[in-house]
Design a protein around this motif. Sequence first.
Motif, PDB file in Angstrom:
ATOM      1  N   ARG A 172       4.854  -7.447  11.898  1.00 10.72           N
ATOM      2  CA  ARG A 172       4.012  -7.678  10.733  1.00 10.72           C
ATOM      3  C   ARG A 172       3.368  -6.367  10.304  1.00 10.72           C
ATOM      4  NH1 ARG A 172      -1.290 -11.341  11.847  1.00 10.72           N
ATOM      5  NH2 ARG A 172      -2.778 -10.072  10.711  1.00 10.72           N
ATOM      6  N   VAL A 173       3.093  -6.254   9.009  1.00 12.27           N
ATOM      7  CA  VAL A 173       2.342  -5.112   8.486  1.00 12.27           C
ATOM      8  C   VAL A 173       1.169  -5.642   7.673  1.00 12.27           C
ATOM      9  CG1 VAL A 173       2.375  -3.162   6.879  1.00 12.27           C
ATOM     10  CG2 VAL A 173       4.272  -3.480   8.478  1.00 12.27           C
ATOM     11  N   ASP A 174      -0.024  -5.109   7.950  1.00 14.54           N
ATOM     12  CA  ASP A 174      -1.228  -5.453   7.197  1.00 14.54           C
ATOM     13  C   ASP A 174      -1.601  -4.293   6.292  1.00 14.54           C
ATOM     14  OD1 ASP A 174      -1.329  -7.771   8.671  1.00 14.54           O
ATOM     15  OD2 ASP A 174      -3.024  -7.151   9.930  1.00 14.54           O
ATOM     16  N   LEU A 175      -2.033  -4.592   5.065  1.00 14.00           N
ATOM     17  CA  LEU A 175      -2.625  -3.598   4.184  1.00 14.00           C
ATOM     18  C   LEU A 175      -4.077  -3.971   3.946  1.00 14.00           C
ATOM     19  CD1 LEU A 175       0.524  -4.095   2.863  1.00 14.00           C
ATOM     20  CD2 LEU A 175      -0.258  -2.055   1.667  1.00 14.00           C
ATOM     21  N   PHE A 176      -4.941  -2.948   3.899  1.00 14.32           N
ATOM     22  CA  PHE A 176      -6.359  -3.168   3.633  1.00 14.32           C
ATOM     23  C   PHE A 176      -6.721  -2.396   2.370  1.00 14.32           C
ATOM     24  CE2 PHE A 176      -5.726  -4.109   8.041  1.00 14.32           C
ATOM     25  CZ  PHE A 176      -6.547  -5.192   8.297  1.00 14.32           C
ATOM     26  N   LEU A 177      -7.027  -3.154   1.327  1.00  6.37           N
ATOM     27  CA  LEU A 177      -7.251  -2.615  -0.013  1.00  6.37           C
ATOM     28  C   LEU A 177      -8.722  -2.753  -0.400  1.00  6.37           C
ATOM     29  CD1 LEU A 177      -4.225  -4.510  -1.585  1.00  6.37           C
ATOM     30  CD2 LEU A 177      -4.222  -2.128  -0.817  1.00  6.37           C
ATOM     31  N   PRO A 178      -9.176  -1.961  -1.376  1.00 11.82           N
ATOM     32  CA  PRO A 178     -10.563  -2.114  -1.835  1.00 11.82           C
ATOM     33  C   PRO A 178     -10.819  -3.535  -2.345  1.00 11.82           C
ATOM     34  CG  PRO A 178      -9.599  -0.081  -2.682  1.00 11.82           C
ATOM     35  CD  PRO A 178      -8.476  -0.852  -2.048  1.00 11.82           C
ATOM     36  N   LEU A 179     -12.032  -4.028  -2.114  1.00 15.27           N
ATOM     37  CA  LEU A 179     -12.389  -5.349  -2.637  1.00 15.27           C
ATOM     38  C   LEU A 179     -12.258  -5.359  -4.156  1.00 15.27           C
ATOM     39  CD1 LEU A 179     -15.579  -6.307  -0.566  1.00 15.27           C
ATOM     40  CD2 LEU A 179     -13.204  -7.009  -0.171  1.00 15.27           C
ATOM     41  N   GLY A 180     -11.797  -6.468  -4.678  1.00 16.13           N
ATOM     42  CA  GLY A 180     -11.624  -6.591  -6.118  1.00 16.13           C
ATOM     43  C   GLY A 180     -10.275  -6.135  -6.616  1.00 16.13           C
ATOM     44  N   THR A 181      -9.427  -5.627  -5.710  1.00 13.70           N
ATOM     45  CA  THR A 181      -8.086  -5.203  -6.123  1.00 13.70           C
ATOM     46  C   THR A 181      -7.313  -6.389  -6.678  1.00 13.70           C
ATOM     47  OG1 THR A 181      -8.018  -3.450  -4.453  1.00 13.70           O
ATOM     48  CG2 THR A 181      -5.906  -4.195  -5.348  1.00 13.70           C
ATOM     49  N   LYS A 182      -6.716  -6.232  -7.852  1.00 15.55           N
ATOM     50  CA  LYS A 182      -5.932  -7.285  -8.472  1.00 15.55           C
ATOM     51  C   LYS A 182      -4.506  -7.233  -7.941  1.00 15.55           C
ATOM     52  CE  LYS A 182      -4.459  -9.159 -12.946  1.00 15.55           C
ATOM     53  NZ  LYS A 182      -4.476  -8.962 -14.427  1.00 15.55           N
ATOM     54  N   LEU A 183      -4.076  -8.326  -7.329  1.00 12.73           N
ATOM     55  CA  LEU A 183      -2.754  -8.386  -6.711  1.00 12.73           C
ATOM     56  C   LEU A 183      -1.726  -9.012  -7.640  1.00 12.73           C
ATOM     57  CD1 LEU A 183      -3.743  -9.661  -3.146  1.00 12.73           C
ATOM     58  CD2 LEU A 183      -3.239  -7.304  -3.810  1.00 12.73           C
ATOM     59  N   ASN A 184      -0.492  -8.581  -7.481  1.00 12.98           N
ATOM     60  CA  ASN A 184       0.626  -9.183  -8.213  1.00 12.98           C
ATOM     61  C   ASN A 184       1.380 -10.204  -7.374  1.00 12.98           C
ATOM     62  OD1 ASN A 184       0.107  -7.460 -10.399  1.00 12.98           O
ATOM     63  ND2 ASN A 184       1.413  -5.854  -9.552  1.00 12.98           N
ATOM     64  N   VAL A 185       0.888 -10.469  -6.161  1.00 13.61           N
ATOM     65  CA  VAL A 185       1.553 -11.418  -5.271  1.00 13.61           C
ATOM     66  C   VAL A 185       0.560 -12.481  -4.832  1.00 13.61           C
ATOM     67  CG1 VAL A 185       3.280  -9.785  -4.433  1.00 13.61           C
ATOM     68  CG2 VAL A 185       1.060  -9.953  -3.261  1.00 13.61           C
ATOM     69  N   LYS A 186       1.110 -13.578  -4.298  1.00 19.12           N
ATOM     70  CA  LYS A 186       0.276 -14.650  -3.764  1.00 19.12           C
ATOM     71  C   LYS A 186       0.843 -15.084  -2.424  1.00 19.12           C
ATOM     72  CE  LYS A 186       2.755 -18.176  -6.470  1.00 19.12           C
ATOM     73  NZ  LYS A 186       3.768 -17.246  -6.990  1.00 19.12           N
ATOM     74  N   LEU A 187       0.104 -15.949  -1.736  1.00 18.78           N
ATOM     75  CA  LEU A 187       0.544 -16.434  -0.436  1.00 18.78           C
ATOM     76  C   LEU A 187       1.946 -17.040  -0.504  1.00 18.78           C
ATOM     77  CD1 LEU A 187      -2.596 -18.128   1.154  1.00 18.78           C
ATOM     78  CD2 LEU A 187      -1.405 -16.092   1.963  1.00 18.78           C
ATOM     79  N   ASN A 188       2.737 -16.754   0.524  1.00 21.27           N
ATOM     80  CA  ASN A 188       4.098 -17.270   0.706  1.00 21.27           C
ATOM     81  C   ASN A 188       5.134 -16.609  -0.200  1.00 21.27           C
ATOM     82  OD1 ASN A 188       3.247 -19.171   2.712  1.00 21.27           O
ATOM     83  ND2 ASN A 188       2.528 -20.516   1.071  1.00 21.27           N
ATOM     84  N   ASP A 189       4.724 -15.632  -1.015  1.00 21.28           N
ATOM     85  CA  ASP A 189       5.719 -14.873  -1.772  1.00 21.28           C
ATOM     86  C   ASP A 189       6.567 -14.040  -0.818  1.00 21.28           C
ATOM     87  OD1 ASP A 189       4.865 -15.830  -4.176  1.00 21.28           O
ATOM     88  OD2 ASP A 189       3.949 -13.966  -4.887  1.00 21.28           O
ATOM     89  N   LYS A 190       7.834 -13.900  -1.155  1.00 25.07           N
ATOM     90  CA  LYS A 190       8.712 -13.012  -0.405  1.00 25.07           C
ATOM     91  C   LYS A 190       8.778 -11.668  -1.129  1.00 25.07           C
ATOM     92  CE  LYS A 190      11.517 -16.627   1.716  1.00 25.07           C
ATOM     93  NZ  LYS A 190      12.884 -17.204   1.885  1.00 25.07           N
ATOM     94  N   VAL A 191       8.639 -10.592  -0.367  1.00 23.11           N
ATOM     95  CA  VAL A 191       8.600  -9.259  -0.957  1.00 23.11           C
ATOM     96  C   VAL A 191       9.647  -8.358  -0.318  1.00 23.11           C
ATOM     97  CG1 VAL A 191       6.157  -9.419  -1.562  1.00 23.11           C
ATOM     98  CG2 VAL A 191       6.806  -8.512   0.675  1.00 23.11           C
ATOM     99  N   LYS A 192       9.986  -7.287  -1.045  1.00 21.68           N
ATOM    100  CA  LYS A 192      10.932  -6.296  -0.538  1.00 21.68           C
ATOM    101  C   LYS A 192      10.284  -4.921  -0.528  1.00 21.68           C
ATOM    102  CE  LYS A 192      15.389  -8.407  -1.609  1.00 21.68           C
ATOM    103  NZ  LYS A 192      16.718  -8.193  -2.248  1.00 21.68           N
ATOM    104  N   GLY A 193      10.482  -4.201   0.549  1.00 18.61           N
ATOM    105  CA  GLY A 193       9.920  -2.878   0.686  1.00 18.61           C
ATOM    106  C   GLY A 193      10.385  -1.932  -0.410  1.00 18.61           C
TER     107      GLY A 193
END
Length: 221
Positions: free
Chosen positions: A190-211
């Motif tokens: 697993r890889v975790d990212l820690f972003l500034p609070l308030g960051t607007k994401l383009n993904v949601k839970l259970n989305d599949k992503v590619k590096g």
Amino acid sequence: MLHFHKEGAVSIILASLVSVAIIFAADYFLKDHYWIMKGVQVLALILLIIILQFFRNPNRSINALGHTIVAPVDGKVVVIEEVMENEYFKDKRLQVSIFMSPINVHVTRYPMSGKVNFSKYHPGKFLVAWHPKASEENERTTIVIQNEVYGEVLYRQIAGALAKRIVNYAKEGEVVVQGDDAGFIKFGSRVDLFLPLGTKLNVKLNDKVKGNQSILVGEIV
């Protein structure tokens, strides 16, 4: 053209030798039992194919340097939540976690361009990668990159129950380029990212992503 990661060289060579040995041994010792012989040989080939697909390293490029944060690995988004990041920032951050199954590409890529301000390896446990305490108790590496657009962003490579080796190429003080090879995690993790609070994401839970293809934050400009 199919490419393989350099971290898989030894495993691929050993798997190839073992598979060939099993195929010839089955042909010699089980020649009077045709279907058993073929079954053993097919299993040997399947083993080799599994090893090859695990260490595959597809070429991927994206024209978005500096303006986006991309997924550092292939996998599924399993966590999006505000948490305390206690190792480096020591304050609240938006955590995005991507779980990699054994069938995913396991190359880690830099999620953004910038300067590496922090890079540290931690020995630890091998809890299942989706365990809530895996981010702080499992074997892991913590890397912090800084650029002018997003400030400091932390990503953490985390070993899982099957992952027994984390490879991290990031060195403090060097300037890295988004999408370049940042390391490898062997056999599920697993890889975790820690972003500034308030960051607007383009993904949601259970989305599949590619590096280096899925844009987590920002837009191509």
